[in-house]
Structure formats: C-alpha cells, structure tokens
Scaffold this motif. Structure first.
Motif, PDB file in Angstrom:
ATOM      1  N   TYR A   1       3.007  10.794  -8.803  1.00 45.03           N
ATOM      2  CA  TYR A   1       2.638  10.741 -10.225  1.00 45.03           C
ATOM      3  C   TYR A   1       1.364  11.549 -10.492  1.00 45.03           C
ATOM      4  N   PHE A   2       0.310  11.294  -9.716  1.00 44.35           N
ATOM      5  CA  PHE A   2      -0.970  11.969  -9.976  1.00 44.35           C
ATOM      6  C   PHE A   2      -0.887  13.461  -9.657  1.00 44.35           C
ATOM      7  N   LYS A   3      -0.127  13.833  -8.647  1.00 36.60           N
ATOM      8  CA  LYS A   3       0.025  15.254  -8.332  1.00 36.60           C
ATOM      9  C   LYS A   3       0.667  15.994  -9.505  1.00 36.60           C
ATOM     10  N   LYS A   4       1.697  15.402 -10.071  1.00 34.12           N
ATOM     11  CA  LYS A   4       2.365  16.023 -11.220  1.00 34.12           C
ATOM     12  C   LYS A   4       1.440  16.031 -12.445  1.00 34.12           C
ATOM     13  N   THR A   5       0.741  14.933 -12.673  1.00 35.75           N
ATOM     14  CA  THR A   5      -0.151  14.834 -13.835  1.00 35.75           C
ATOM     15  C   THR A   5      -1.272  15.867 -13.763  1.00 35.75           C
ATOM     16  N   TYR A   6      -1.917  15.966 -12.609  1.00 31.07           N
ATOM     17  CA  TYR A   6      -3.018  16.910 -12.463  1.00 31.07           C
ATOM     18  C   TYR A   6      -2.522  18.357 -12.503  1.00 31.07           C
ATOM     19  N   SER A   7      -1.332  18.605 -11.995  1.00 26.65           N
ATOM     20  CA  SER A   7      -0.759  19.957 -12.052  1.00 26.65           C
ATOM     21  C   SER A   7      -0.492  20.366 -13.499  1.00 26.65           C
TER      22      SER A   7
ATOM     23  N   PHE B   1      -2.345  13.709   3.074  1.00 29.13           N
ATOM     24  CA  PHE B   1      -1.440  14.368   2.138  1.00 29.13           C
ATOM     25  C   PHE B   1      -1.725  15.859   2.023  1.00 29.13           C
ATOM     26  N   ALA B   2      -2.998  16.225   1.922  1.00 26.92           N
ATOM     27  CA  ALA B   2      -3.324  17.646   1.762  1.00 26.92           C
ATOM     28  C   ALA B   2      -2.976  18.435   3.017  1.00 26.92           C
ATOM     29  N   SER B   3      -3.296  17.893   4.189  1.00 29.08           N
ATOM     30  CA  SER B   3      -2.984  18.606   5.425  1.00 29.08           C
ATOM     31  C   SER B   3      -1.484  18.643   5.667  1.00 29.08           C
ATOM     32  N   PHE B   4      -0.782  17.580   5.308  1.00 28.12           N
ATOM     33  CA  PHE B   4       0.677  17.579   5.462  1.00 28.12           C
ATOM     34  C   PHE B   4       1.310  18.682   4.621  1.00 28.12           C
ATOM     35  N   GLU B   5       0.926  18.751   3.363  1.00 31.36           N
ATOM     36  CA  GLU B   5       1.489  19.778   2.481  1.00 31.36           C
ATOM     37  C   GLU B   5       1.207  21.175   3.034  1.00 31.36           C
ATOM     38  N   THR B   6      -0.019  21.380   3.503  1.00 31.52           N
ATOM     39  CA  THR B   6      -0.405  22.694   4.028  1.00 31.52           C
ATOM     40  C   THR B   6       0.332  23.027   5.315  1.00 31.52           C
ATOM     41  N   ILE B   7       0.414  22.056   6.225  1.00 28.59           N
ATOM     42  CA  ILE B   7       1.078  22.288   7.513  1.00 28.59           C
ATOM     43  C   ILE B   7       2.565  22.563   7.322  1.00 28.59           C
TER      44      ILE B   7
ATOM     45  N   GLN C   1       0.821  -1.207   0.000  1.00 25.75           N
ATOM     46  CA  GLN C   1       0.000   0.000   0.000  1.00 25.75           C
ATOM     47  C   GLN C   1       0.859   1.262   0.000  1.00 25.75           C
ATOM     48  N   GLY C   2       1.915   1.290   0.810  1.00 33.42           N
ATOM     49  CA  GLY C   2       2.786   2.460   0.881  1.00 33.42           C
ATOM     50  C   GLY C   2       3.485   2.738  -0.434  1.00 33.42           C
ATOM     51  N   ALA C   3       3.936   1.674  -1.093  1.00 32.52           N
ATOM     52  CA  ALA C   3       4.607   1.842  -2.379  1.00 32.52           C
ATOM     53  C   ALA C   3       3.680   2.476  -3.402  1.00 32.52           C
ATOM     54  N   LEU C   4       2.452   1.955  -3.495  1.00 34.57           N
ATOM     55  CA  LEU C   4       1.493   2.482  -4.470  1.00 34.57           C
ATOM     56  C   LEU C   4       0.957   3.855  -4.065  1.00 34.57           C
ATOM     57  N   LYS C   5       0.828   4.082  -2.773  1.00 36.93           N
ATOM     58  CA  LYS C   5       0.263   5.346  -2.307  1.00 36.93           C
ATOM     59  C   LYS C   5       1.235   6.510  -2.523  1.00 36.93           C
ATOM     60  N   TYR C   6       2.469   6.367  -2.054  1.00 40.85           N
ATOM     61  CA  TYR C   6       3.420   7.470  -2.174  1.00 40.85           C
ATOM     62  C   TYR C   6       3.881   7.657  -3.621  1.00 40.85           C
ATOM     63  N   GLY C   7       4.196   6.554  -4.274  1.00 41.88           N
ATOM     64  CA  GLY C   7       4.588   6.665  -5.674  1.00 41.88           C
ATOM     65  C   GLY C   7       3.463   7.185  -6.536  1.00 41.88           C
ATOM     66  N   GLY C   8       2.240   6.691  -6.287  1.00 42.67           N
ATOM     67  CA  GLY C   8       1.087   7.144  -7.044  1.00 42.67           C
ATOM     68  C   GLY C   8       0.766   8.603  -6.789  1.00 42.67           C
TER      69      GLY C   8
ATOM     70  N   ILE D   1      -5.667  19.817  -5.974  1.00 42.06           N
ATOM     71  CA  ILE D   1      -4.782  18.876  -6.660  1.00 42.06           C
ATOM     72  C   ILE D   1      -4.204  17.876  -5.676  1.00 42.06           C
ATOM     73  N   PHE D   2      -3.839  18.329  -4.466  1.00 40.01           N
ATOM     74  CA  PHE D   2      -3.360  17.413  -3.432  1.00 40.01           C
ATOM     75  C   PHE D   2      -4.431  16.383  -3.101  1.00 40.01           C
ATOM     76  N   LEU D   3      -5.668  16.837  -2.979  1.00 37.21           N
ATOM     77  CA  LEU D   3      -6.770  15.934  -2.633  1.00 37.21           C
ATOM     78  C   LEU D   3      -7.039  14.929  -3.750  1.00 37.21           C
ATOM     79  N   ALA D   4      -7.075  15.423  -4.988  1.00 34.51           N
ATOM     80  CA  ALA D   4      -7.350  14.531  -6.123  1.00 34.51           C
ATOM     81  C   ALA D   4      -6.210  13.541  -6.338  1.00 34.51           C
ATOM     82  N   GLY D   5      -4.988  13.996  -6.225  1.00 33.03           N
ATOM     83  CA  GLY D   5      -3.843  13.109  -6.426  1.00 33.03           C
ATOM     84  C   GLY D   5      -3.769  12.020  -5.375  1.00 33.03           C
ATOM     85  N   SER D   6      -3.999  12.376  -4.114  1.00 33.42           N
ATOM     86  CA  SER D   6      -3.941  11.375  -3.041  1.00 33.42           C
ATOM     87  C   SER D   6      -5.097  10.393  -3.134  1.00 33.42           C
ATOM     88  N   ALA D   7      -6.294  10.874  -3.515  1.00 32.14           N
ATOM     89  CA  ALA D   7      -7.440   9.974  -3.661  1.00 32.14           C
ATOM     90  C   ALA D   7      -7.205   8.964  -4.785  1.00 32.14           C
TER      91      ALA D   7
END
Length: 383
Positions: free
Chosen positions: A164-170, A257-263, A154-161, A185-191
């Motif tokens: 990837y999705f954060k960059k793609t959506y950006s 992820f979203a709260s981490f980035e913001t904090i 799960q960690g491999a797919l979650k962090y790596g994903g 974008i943080f919310l969509a990428g992490s979801a």
C-alpha cells in the motif's frame, strides 16, 4: 579326409545369408546400450526415475494451475492495487511470517537465552541438548505460540502495508521520480508499514521473550502470559519494549525490502532474457535467493537492537524508563555484548527471509498477481 571337414554347401547353409533374407544393413540397428543392456542397468533406472520425476512435476504443476484458476474464479476479478489485491497481500504476509518464525523457534530460543546470559550455553547443540534433557522435545518450542500469533499479525501488516505505502508514495512522487528515487520509496514504504506492524507484534513479542528467557517459563502459553503481564504491570507492560522493537524492526524491514527489490532486479538483469521469460517456479526461486541475501544484511544491521529488546523484556525493572534501562544494560554488556548470538541470527534470519519472500511471492502468483521486484527500468534495454 573330406569327411572331417564340412562341405561348402553346409557352411553356406549354416553361416551364409539366404537370398530371401533382408540385408543386415536394412534391418533396424541396435544402439550399443541395447546391444549390451546388462551393462547399463543403472543408466536405465536413472533415466526412468528422471522421467517419473518429470511426470510427477508436470502433474503437480497442472494441479496447482487448476487450484489457482479455481481460487481466482471464486474470488472474482482482482486488479492490481484494488482492495482485493491488498487483502491478498495481507493474507500472503500472514502465511509467510507466522509459519516460518514458528518453525525456527528452537534457534530463536537458544539465541534469546544466550543474549540474556552468554555463559548459559556454549552453542546451539549444547543448548538444545540441555533443553531437551530438562524439558523434553516440547521444550525446544517454548514461546512458539506467541511467536506464531505475533508474527502472523506482523507479517500481515508488514507485507500488506508495504504494498500500500509503496504504491501511495510512488503516486505522490509521479512516474519519473518514482523510478528515479525508487530505493527511497522502498525504504519509506517499508518503514511506514513496519511502524504499524510492530504495534500489533509488541504484546506477543513481550510474552515470547519472557517465556524463552525464564526457566521454567513464566507462562504456559500466549493468553496465560498476557494475563500475567497485565495483572502485574498493567496493559503498559505489554508495550514496554515497543521503542526498542521499533529500533530493531524498522531498520531491519527497511533493509529487508529495499535490498530484496534491488537484489532481485540485479539477478534478472544478469540473467538472459526478461523476468517474464521465466516460469513461475523459477521466479519463486529467484525470490528465495534474493530474500536469503537480503536476510543476511538484515541480521547484521538490526542485531544490536535485537539484543537490547531481549535484555529489556527480561531485565527492565518496573517503572524504569526506557532510556535509563538501555543505558544500564549497555554499561553491563558493553559494545561487544550487543553482538552476542550474531552467527545464529544470520542463519536464522537468512533462512526466514528467504522462505518468507518465497511463500509470499508464490501466493501472489497463485492468486494471479506478478511476483515482487525485478522489473527493469522502462528506458533500459538489456543486451
């Protein structure tokens, strides 16, 4: 009477300053500490210990730098958002999640059992005590094997994903909108990342929960548990908790992820200077602090779904639909039952999330990449 007193020449020879002697004022002065060093022994020991600790820290930093340079030389040049970059993020996520979740298995074990039967233990200490008396110290790590394998995947797919999705959506949004709607974008990428990560986690989560909520455990290990579930319920039995798992993990990861980035951005914004002014070690500590605070929010936001996942994996009847099972369980436990074990989970998830971000960012730095979060908006200048 003069014989009873020393002569002036004798006094001068004894206490006076010879003409050839160096004046006292020109000699090296001793500090008060040197003058009475016997009074300051503890001070000297403390200073020596501090100096040795500094030397060891410096030596360790040099060795880490050497290891980092060696690793980067062997992997070759890696650019941000290249396939090698995403591979590094996948491996960093694997290390961050598998080990940390396994380490807190004793907390998770008591939490899961109390979620299924609140009357089983009055608290963590009593739970651990009873488990050790019945099963020994090894019993505290019941379900540890599927926990390690499941959360590594799960960690491999979650962090790596997420990377990837954060960059793609950006890129899809464009530079201006990516900055303007960065939280979305943080919310969509992490979801998006968690959607796929849970598919990999679900079979092992099913084994873990069943091992932890049955006494004695229904299986001796990960593969024995998978074999027994498939034999009795088919492959579908491994995924009967997938919808509740999505219901728990997707909101959890979005908050995480979203709260981490913001904090983290808020922390750097309130510190003097810029993020780049701080050492690698300091950036790692910021990651831990931001992760811990984000973990508290995650625990509260996802706890009702976490309780329901435990209940479904332990009490769902064969052939019973997910909606029917959820309605039945909620009728039994009520709204208050959805919050059973929350204090334990806050401690567990806060620690887990802080350590995960710390490990993940430390690995990114080790591989020569910037740590996650904290970049100030391009048009903003700190005063």
């Amino acid at each position: 009477m003069s014989s009873f007193f020393p002569s002036s020449s004798t006094l001068s020879a004894t206490f006076g300053t010879p003409a050839t002697a160096t004046p006292m004022a020109s000699s090296a002065k001793r500090s008060p500490y040197q003058a009475r060093s016997e009074l300051y022994g503890s001070w000297s020991v403390a200073e020596d210990a501090k100096d040795k600790a500094s030397q060891l820290t410096a030596a360790a930093s040099k060795e880490i730098e050497k290891a980092s340079a060696l690793a980067q030389s062997k992997t070759g040049a890696m650019e941000l958002y290249s396939p090698k970059y995403y591979a590094s993020c996948i491996f960093g996520g694997l290390m961050a999640c598998g080990l940390t979740h396994w380490a807190v298995t004793p907390l998770d074990l008591v939490k899961c059992r109390r979620q299924v039967d609140p009357k089983l233990y009055k608290g963590n200490v009593e739970g651990w005590s009873k488990i050790m008396k019945a099963e020994g110290f090894r019993g505290l790590y019941t379900g540890g094997s599927p926990t390690f394998f499941g959360y590594s995947i799960q960690g491999a797919l979650k962090y790596g994903g997420y990377e990837y999705f954060k960059k793609t959506y950006s890129d899809l949004a464009g530079p201006e909108n990516a900055q303007k709607y960065k939280t979305a974008i943080f919310l969509a990428g992490s979801a998006s990342a968690e959607f796929f990560a849970d598919i990999g986690l679900c079979p092992l989560e099913a084994v873990k929960v069943r091992m932890q909520t049955s006494m004695p455990p229904f299986a001796t290990g990960t593969f024995d548990g998978i074999r027994k579930i498939v034999a009795s319920e088919g492959v579908g039995g491994l995924y009967k908790g997938l919808y509740p798992l999505w219901g728990r993990q997707i909101p959890y990861t979005m908050i995480k992820f979203a709260s981490f980035e913001t904090i983290v951005e808020m922390i750097y914004h309130r510190l003097p200077g810029q993020k780049s002014d701080y050492s690698k070690g300091a950036q790692t500590m910021v990651a831990f602090s931001g992760g811990y605070l984000a973990g508290i929010l995650c625990a509260v936001g996802s706890h009702p779904a976490d309780v329901m996942v435990s209940k479904l994996n332990a009490n769902r009847a064969p052939g019973e639909g997910a909606t029917t099972a959820v309605a039945r369980i909620y009728k039994d436990i009520g709204f208050s039952g959805l919050w059973a074990g929350l204090p334990v989970r806050i401690v567990m998830i806060g620690t887990l999330t802080g350590l995960q971000w710390c490990i993940y960012d430390a690995f990114k730095i080790f591989m020569g990449f910037p740590s996650t979060g904290g970049a100030a908006p391009p048009a903003e200048e700190k005063k």
